[in-house]
Every structure is written in structure tokens, then in C-alpha cells.
Motif scaffolding. Structure first.
Motif, PDB file in Angstrom:
ATOM      1  N   GLN A   1       0.868  -1.178   0.000  1.00  0.00           N
ATOM      2  CA  GLN A   1       0.000   0.000   0.000  1.00  0.00           C
ATOM      3  C   GLN A   1       0.903   1.225   0.000  1.00  0.00           C
ATOM      4  O   GLN A   1       1.694   1.401   0.926  1.00  0.00           O
TER       5      GLN A   1
ATOM      6  N   VAL B   1      -1.324  -1.382  -4.207  1.00  0.00           N
ATOM      7  CA  VAL B   1      -2.517  -0.541  -4.080  1.00  0.00           C
ATOM      8  C   VAL B   1      -2.017   0.876  -3.869  1.00  0.00           C
ATOM      9  O   VAL B   1      -1.164   1.124  -3.016  1.00  0.00           O
TER      10      VAL B   1
ATOM     11  N   TYR C   1      -2.961   4.573  -2.773  1.00  0.00           N
ATOM     12  CA  TYR C   1      -3.900   5.494  -2.130  1.00  0.00           C
ATOM     13  C   TYR C   1      -3.708   6.847  -2.793  1.00  0.00           C
ATOM     14  O   TYR C   1      -2.632   7.434  -2.726  1.00  0.00           O
TER      15      TYR C   1
ATOM     16  N   ALA D   1      -7.906   1.445   4.671  1.00  0.00           N
ATOM     17  CA  ALA D   1      -6.629   0.786   4.381  1.00  0.00           C
ATOM     18  C   ALA D   1      -6.394  -0.389   5.331  1.00  0.00           C
ATOM     19  O   ALA D   1      -5.952  -1.465   4.916  1.00  0.00           O
TER      20      ALA D   1
ATOM     21  N   GLN E   1      -8.526  -3.245   4.340  1.00  0.00           N
ATOM     22  CA  GLN E   1      -7.973  -3.959   3.197  1.00  0.00           C
ATOM     23  C   GLN E   1      -6.903  -4.953   3.648  1.00  0.00           C
ATOM     24  O   GLN E   1      -6.860  -6.097   3.175  1.00  0.00           O
TER      25      GLN E   1
ATOM     26  N   PHE F   1      -7.014  -9.001   3.288  1.00  0.00           N
ATOM     27  CA  PHE F   1      -5.903  -9.713   2.656  1.00  0.00           C
ATOM     28  C   PHE F   1      -5.459 -10.873   3.548  1.00  0.00           C
ATOM     29  O   PHE F   1      -5.271 -12.002   3.073  1.00  0.00           O
TER      30      PHE F   1
ATOM     31  N   ILE G   1      -6.808  -9.410  -2.769  1.00  0.00           N
ATOM     32  CA  ILE G   1      -6.656  -8.062  -2.229  1.00  0.00           C
ATOM     33  C   ILE G   1      -8.000  -7.374  -2.391  1.00  0.00           C
ATOM     34  O   ILE G   1      -8.399  -7.031  -3.507  1.00  0.00           O
ATOM     35  N   PRO G   2      -8.736  -7.200  -1.277  1.00  0.00           N
ATOM     36  CA  PRO G   2     -10.060  -6.581  -1.380  1.00  0.00           C
ATOM     37  C   PRO G   2      -9.980  -5.103  -1.764  1.00  0.00           C
ATOM     38  O   PRO G   2      -8.979  -4.438  -1.524  1.00  0.00           O
ATOM     39  N   ASP G   3     -11.048  -4.602  -2.348  1.00  0.00           N
ATOM     40  CA  ASP G   3     -11.151  -3.194  -2.706  1.00  0.00           C
ATOM     41  C   ASP G   3     -11.353  -2.377  -1.433  1.00  0.00           C
ATOM     42  O   ASP G   3     -12.264  -2.650  -0.653  1.00  0.00           O
ATOM     43  N   ALA G   4     -10.499  -1.388  -1.207  1.00  0.00           N
ATOM     44  CA  ALA G   4     -10.614  -0.555  -0.003  1.00  0.00           C
ATOM     45  C   ALA G   4     -11.665   0.537  -0.157  1.00  0.00           C
ATOM     46  O   ALA G   4     -12.059   1.154   0.826  1.00  0.00           O
TER      47      ALA G   4
ATOM     48  N   SER H   1     -15.198   2.122  -0.398  1.00  0.00           N
ATOM     49  CA  SER H   1     -16.493   1.734   0.150  1.00  0.00           C
ATOM     50  C   SER H   1     -17.500   2.836  -0.167  1.00  0.00           C
ATOM     51  O   SER H   1     -17.129   3.935  -0.582  1.00  0.00           O
TER      52      SER H   1
ATOM     53  N   ARG I   1      -5.802   0.031  -8.005  1.00  0.00           N
ATOM     54  CA  ARG I   1      -4.787  -0.961  -8.358  1.00  0.00           C
ATOM     55  C   ARG I   1      -4.136  -0.450  -9.640  1.00  0.00           C
ATOM     56  O   ARG I   1      -4.687  -0.590 -10.719  1.00  0.00           O
TER      57      ARG I   1
END
Length: 202
Positions: free
Chosen positions: A93, A120, A122, A157, A160, A164, A172-175, A177, A192
């Protein structure tokens, strides 16, 4: 464009096929003070930053205070150890515009580990354009609790990372929301990236 990081004890001599730009790693301005950390920008530098002693035919030398030439090594740089990460389940990240670990350094590490698919980004630049309650330097975005938007970013974050780990590193989940999208006016602030940032972004 590739970026090479190195410690300039006296002066660095680099031979490349194209002109190089040497600036201070702290301010990204020239000139570089004797003994300070510097960044070298240019094209035709190595694709594999594993060792700075042999950069695709380019030789980097450091001249110390007694005018002795030394080969440049990256033994203190995390990139030198990145190959040990190859084949592992990873989550990187990074924050766009990180002023503590500039994006080119993070990108070099991720690339050297062969983990671009595990990165990922940010998008602090996007988040900060909507919310002035965010710090100028996003380096601590995982633990920043100075404002409601900062807490929302940190929790996203951290969530996420938890996802993981819960997936044993297989996803890797989508942060992003619904809450984040509402808070940041519909903008997705975690992405990503298909390509990693090569400039500092600040």
C-alpha cells in the motif's frame, strides 16, 4: 524514465547514453550538497535496480573526501533484498505524493519484487483535493486520526489489510467503500495501478 538513488559522499560520476539530472533527495532541487543523499533522473538507466554497480552498462562511482573512487552499492536499500520477496503473497500500500518515502522509491521496490499486481495506490492527491482535513504528507495514512476523513482513509486501508490476511493472501479486497465515496464526493481514492508512479507526486 528510471530513477537511481545513491549517497553522494563527494561527487558521483555516472556514464549514461543520455543526460542525467542530479538533485537533492530532500528537496528535489540542485545543487546537491557534499555528502548528501541525491536522486539521479534519466533515461536508459537499469530496469533492474538490484545493484547499482552494474546498471545495464552504466557505471556509478562515488568519490569520497580523500578523492578515492568506490563502486556504488545499494546494500542499505530495500530494493537490494526485493528478490527475496519474489513468489510470495504480498500487499503493498503506497500513498501518492508520500514525502517520506517518495513514490519512485516505492515503485522501485515493488518492481524489483515483481509485485506490481500486489500494489494498491492510495490517491492522496484526489482525497486532499476534496478534503482539506488531510495532512500534506500522506506517509502515515494507515494510522492518521487527526480528522474524520483521515480516520476513514486509515480504517479503509486497515480493512484492506485485514481482508488480505483473512483471505490468506489470495485476494486483495477493494478498499473503496460507499462511505468513502460519499465522503470524497464519489471519487475512488484507492486503486490498483496498471503502472507505478515514477515521479514524486508532490
Amino acid at each position: 524514465m528510471r530513477v537511481l538513488w545513491g549517497l553522494l559522499i563527494g561527487a558521483a560520476t555516472a556514464f549514461a547514453q543520455s543526460p542525467l539530472t542530479v538533485v537533492s533527495a530532500a528537496s528535489y532541487t540542485a545543487p546537491v550538497a557534499r555528502g548528501s543523499l541525491a536522486v539521479v533522473f534519466g533515461t536508459g538507466l537499469a530496469n533492474d535496480p538490484h545493484t547499482a554497480a552494474a546498471l545495464g552498462g552504466t557505471t556509478v562511482q562515488i568519490i569520497d573526501s580523500q578523492n578515492t573512487r568506490h563502486r556504488a552499492e545499494l546494500t542499505g536499500d530495500p530494493v537490494a533484498f526485493a528478490r527475496a520477496l519474489a513468489g510470495r503473497k504480498l500487499l503493498f500500500q503506497i500513498a501518492r505524493g508520500d514525502q517520506t518515502v517518495p513514490n519512485p522509491a516505492s515503485s522501485n521496490l515493488i518492481r524489483a519484487a515483481g509485485a506490481i499486481g500486489s500494489a494498491v495506490l492510495y490517491r492522496h492527491d484526489i482525497a486532499r483535493s476534496v478534503s482539506t482535513g488531510l495532512a500534506e504528507n500522506p506517509h502515515a495514512f494507515l494510522v492518521d486520526i487527526r480528522s474524520i476523513p483521515a480516520i476513514a482513509v486509515a480504517l479503509a486501508a486497515q480493512g484492506q489489510i485485514a481482508g488480505f490476511f483473512a483471505a490468506d493472501g489470495s485476494a486483495i479486497p477493494d478498499a473503496n467503500s460507499t462511505t468513502l465515496e460519499l465522503l470524497f464526493l464519489g471519487r475512488r481514492i484507492f486503486e490498483r495501478p496498471a503502472t507505478l508512479p515514477e515521479d514524486p507526486g508532490f
